[in-house]
Design a protein around this motif. Structure first.
Motif, PDB file in Angstrom:
ATOM      1  N   ASN A 296       0.840  -1.191   0.000  1.00 36.12           N
ATOM      2  CA  ASN A 296       0.000   0.000   0.000  1.00 36.12           C
ATOM      3  C   ASN A 296       0.878   1.244   0.000  1.00 36.12           C
ATOM      4  OD1 ASN A 296      -2.017   2.072   0.722  1.00 36.12           O
ATOM      5  ND2 ASN A 296      -3.304   0.328   1.234  1.00 36.12           N
ATOM      6  N   THR A 297       0.501   2.239  -0.779  1.00 34.20           N
ATOM      7  CA  THR A 297       1.267   3.482  -0.841  1.00 34.20           C
ATOM      8  C   THR A 297       1.082   4.341   0.409  1.00 34.20           C
ATOM      9  OG1 THR A 297      -0.573   4.503  -2.044  1.00 34.20           O
ATOM     10  CG2 THR A 297       1.241   3.590  -3.353  1.00 34.20           C
ATOM     11  N   ASN A 298       0.129   3.983   1.256  1.00 33.45           N
ATOM     12  CA  ASN A 298      -0.131   4.721   2.492  1.00 33.45           C
ATOM     13  C   ASN A 298       0.245   3.825   3.676  1.00 33.45           C
ATOM     14  OD1 ASN A 298      -1.070   6.148   4.679  1.00 33.45           O
ATOM     15  ND2 ASN A 298      -3.128   6.474   3.869  1.00 33.45           N
ATOM     16  N   ARG A 299       1.354   4.113   4.300  1.00 31.88           N
ATOM     17  CA  ARG A 299       1.824   3.250   5.389  1.00 31.88           C
ATOM     18  C   ARG A 299       0.965   3.354   6.646  1.00 31.88           C
ATOM     19  NH1 ARG A 299       7.453   6.276   7.212  1.00 31.88           N
ATOM     20  NH2 ARG A 299       6.522   8.031   8.323  1.00 31.88           N
ATOM     21  N   LEU A 300       0.093   4.347   6.719  1.00 34.20           N
ATOM     22  CA  LEU A 300      -0.764   4.492   7.902  1.00 34.20           C
ATOM     23  C   LEU A 300      -1.748   3.335   8.035  1.00 34.20           C
ATOM     24  CD1 LEU A 300      -1.592   8.325   7.903  1.00 34.20           C
ATOM     25  CD2 LEU A 300       0.258   7.122   9.092  1.00 34.20           C
ATOM     26  N   SER A 346       5.161  14.579   4.181  1.00 32.18           N
ATOM     27  CA  SER A 346       4.440  15.634   4.899  1.00 32.18           C
ATOM     28  C   SER A 346       2.931  15.451   4.879  1.00 32.18           C
ATOM     29  CB  SER A 346       4.817  17.013   4.341  1.00 32.18           C
ATOM     30  OG  SER A 346       4.555  17.078   2.956  1.00 32.18           O
ATOM     31  N   ARG A 347       2.386  14.785   3.839  1.00 21.12           N
ATOM     32  CA  ARG A 347       0.940  14.552   3.830  1.00 21.12           C
ATOM     33  C   ARG A 347       0.553  13.622   4.977  1.00 21.12           C
ATOM     34  NH1 ARG A 347       1.021  10.970  -1.789  1.00 21.12           N
ATOM     35  NH2 ARG A 347       2.405   9.343  -1.000  1.00 21.12           N
ATOM     36  N   LEU A 348       1.404  12.619   5.265  1.00 19.98           N
ATOM     37  CA  LEU A 348       1.150  11.742   6.402  1.00 19.98           C
ATOM     38  C   LEU A 348       1.363  12.488   7.709  1.00 19.98           C
ATOM     39  CD1 LEU A 348       2.868   8.426   5.209  1.00 19.98           C
ATOM     40  CD2 LEU A 348       0.551   9.264   4.776  1.00 19.98           C
ATOM     41  N   GLY A 349       2.350  13.377   7.723  1.00 25.34           N
ATOM     42  CA  GLY A 349       2.576  14.208   8.906  1.00 25.34           C
ATOM     43  C   GLY A 349       1.391  15.112   9.180  1.00 25.34           C
ATOM     44  N   ASP A 350       0.799  15.650   8.126  1.00 23.53           N
ATOM     45  CA  ASP A 350      -0.395  16.489   8.299  1.00 23.53           C
ATOM     46  C   ASP A 350      -1.546  15.678   8.880  1.00 23.53           C
ATOM     47  OD1 ASP A 350       0.905  18.681   7.379  1.00 23.53           O
ATOM     48  OD2 ASP A 350      -0.063  18.728   5.407  1.00 23.53           O
ATOM     49  N   ALA A 351      -1.707  14.447   8.401  1.00 17.94           N
ATOM     50  CA  ALA A 351      -2.768  13.583   8.941  1.00 17.94           C
ATOM     51  C   ALA A 351      -2.530  13.313  10.424  1.00 17.94           C
ATOM     52  CB  ALA A 351      -2.816  12.270   8.163  1.00 17.94           C
ATOM     53  N   GLU A 352      -1.280  13.086  10.791  1.00 18.78           N
ATOM     54  CA  GLU A 352      -0.943  12.860  12.205  1.00 18.78           C
ATOM     55  C   GLU A 352      -1.232  14.093  13.040  1.00 18.78           C
ATOM     56  OE1 GLU A 352      -0.182  10.183  13.658  1.00 18.78           O
ATOM     57  OE2 GLU A 352       0.801   8.805  12.268  1.00 18.78           O
ATOM     58  N   ARG A 353      -0.923  15.276  12.497  1.00 19.85           N
ATOM     59  CA  ARG A 353      -1.185  16.515  13.240  1.00 19.85           C
ATOM     60  C   ARG A 353      -2.683  16.709  13.473  1.00 19.85           C
ATOM     61  NH1 ARG A 353       3.901  18.110  11.114  1.00 19.85           N
ATOM     62  NH2 ARG A 353       3.211  18.033   8.940  1.00 19.85           N
TER      63      ARG A 353
END
Length: 379
Positions: A296-300, A346-353
């Motif tokens: 998956n391209t999204n590790r979350l 940073s898109r994953l970082g934004d989701a985390e924020r």
């Protein structure tokens, strides 16, 4: 700036060449003659035969010494080649940056990154919506229309899944599926045959471009019909800022707004097939004698901190890094949209924020509107 980078690259290359000469001065010297060829007659006064014939122990010593010297030269040459490779790796990015400047995203050219927000998000466009109440919790440039890259594939999935076509039907990758616009890579070679279900899985989970294009190309009526259906579905859902030109997202003509994408995520989340395929951590496909592992391209989706019901990532230079998700945080079902994020992670970082913000703030305080044009979600 580009002249400075180029001069710096050339300077580095020169220094590497100079250090190479110091490290291995004999690496490129002419090779010494072998001991076996040193049997020519000696020019001595007595006209005696060669030293090899007359004095075997001396010849043996000379041969041994030359062998040691040759091994030393080989080591020096190997070290020299390693220095050259290292120099190339160091210089190449500098030269590339000097000669091929980075293409700015549409959001950067529009100045959207200058918009402030209290969460200090790296995405120039963001939208967070409560899926049940339709309340907009966070918005930033949410009506800006930008390229959406592989978020396009979510609509591709909506059309394919909704058509109820046989998922076990075999489809062969053709030359028409090869990306001639961005020249992106693919592990699906021309001639590879997979089922429609496998192609849909790869397109949604690992953003496989040839898989997505093959799905559109082989749709009844062909690619033009498929693209018309994508745009018709968008209009039906009320996505009035959205335009599709092809099914992969490689074209910057595929454009939408955060508001429209939130509507699409809400609709796609109602399809159990799309929920399953977009959140699948990994998948294997057999092609001939090979078995290919895709992730998956999204590790979350693999993180125990996240409960993700649907997601899709995307990236091309014109769009920046993009992400849409349906997720549950602090008991609330949320839809998140992040467009034109500047960094790879940073898109994953934004989701985390956003997740930390929702978890640490009372429900009554979870409403931040930064876009003057923000309006209640109606998807």
């Amino acid at each position: 700036m580009s002249h400075w980078l180029l001069s710096r690259a050339l300077k580095i290359a020169g220094l590497c060449a100079f250090s190479l000469a110091l490290v291995a001065p004999t690496a490129y010297a002419a090779p010494a003659k072998s001991a076996t060829k040193a049997t020519a007659k000696s020019p001595g006064k007595s006209g005696a035969k060669s030293a090899v014939v007359k004095k075997p122990h001396v010849a043996k010593a000379v041969a041994s010494k030359k062998a040691v010297s040759n091994r030393k030269n080989v080591r020096l040459e190997t070290k020299a080649k390693e220095h050259v490779k290292s120099a190339k790796r160091s210089v190449a990015p500098v030269i590339q940056q000097a000669i091929i400047p980075a293409i700015p995203s549409f959001g950067q050219m529009a100045g959207l990154h200058g918009a402030p927000d209290p969460l200090d998000l790296k995405s120039s466009v963001a939208l967070v919506i409560d899926q049940d109440t339709r309340e907009v919790l966070f918005s930033k440039n949410d009506h800006a229309v930008l390229p959406i890259a592989s978020l396009t594939k979510l609509m591709t999935g909506v059309i394919i899944s909704g058509a109820r076509l046989p998922m076990d039907e075999l489809i062969t990758i053709s030359q028409d599926d090869v990306d001639t616009e961005k020249h992106s890579r693919s592990r699906l070679s021309v001639g590879a045959t997979l089922s429609r279900g496998e192609l849909l899985h790869l397109a949604l989970m690992s953003s496989e471009n040839r898989a997505a294009h093959a799905l559109g190309r082989t749709y009844p009526g062909g690619l033009p019909t498929f693209v018309r259906l994508m745009n018709a579905k968008a209009k039906m859902l009320g996505m009035n800022d959205t335009t599709y030109a092809e099914p992969t997202g490689l074209s910057s003509q595929n454009q939408s707004s955060a508001q429209d994408l939130a509507t699409l995520v809400n609709a796609a989340h109602g399809d159990p097939v799309l929920r399953e395929l977009t959140t699948s951590p990994g998948y294997q496909v057999a092609i001939g004698r090979r078995t290919l592992q895709y992730n998956n391209t999204n590790r979350l989706v693999k993180s125990p901190d996240w409960d993700i019901g649907l997601q899709k990532t995307g990236y091309i230079n014109e769009a920046g890094q993009c992400l849409v998700m349906q997720t549950k945080i602090a008991g609330r079902k949320l839809i998140m949209v992040f467009l034109d994020s500047a960094g790879k992670l940073s898109r994953l970082g934004d989701a985390e924020r956003v997740r930390r913000w929702v978890e640490t703030n009372p429900v009554s305080d979870q409403k931040v509107k930064l876009s003057a044009s923000a309006k209640p979600f109606s998807g």
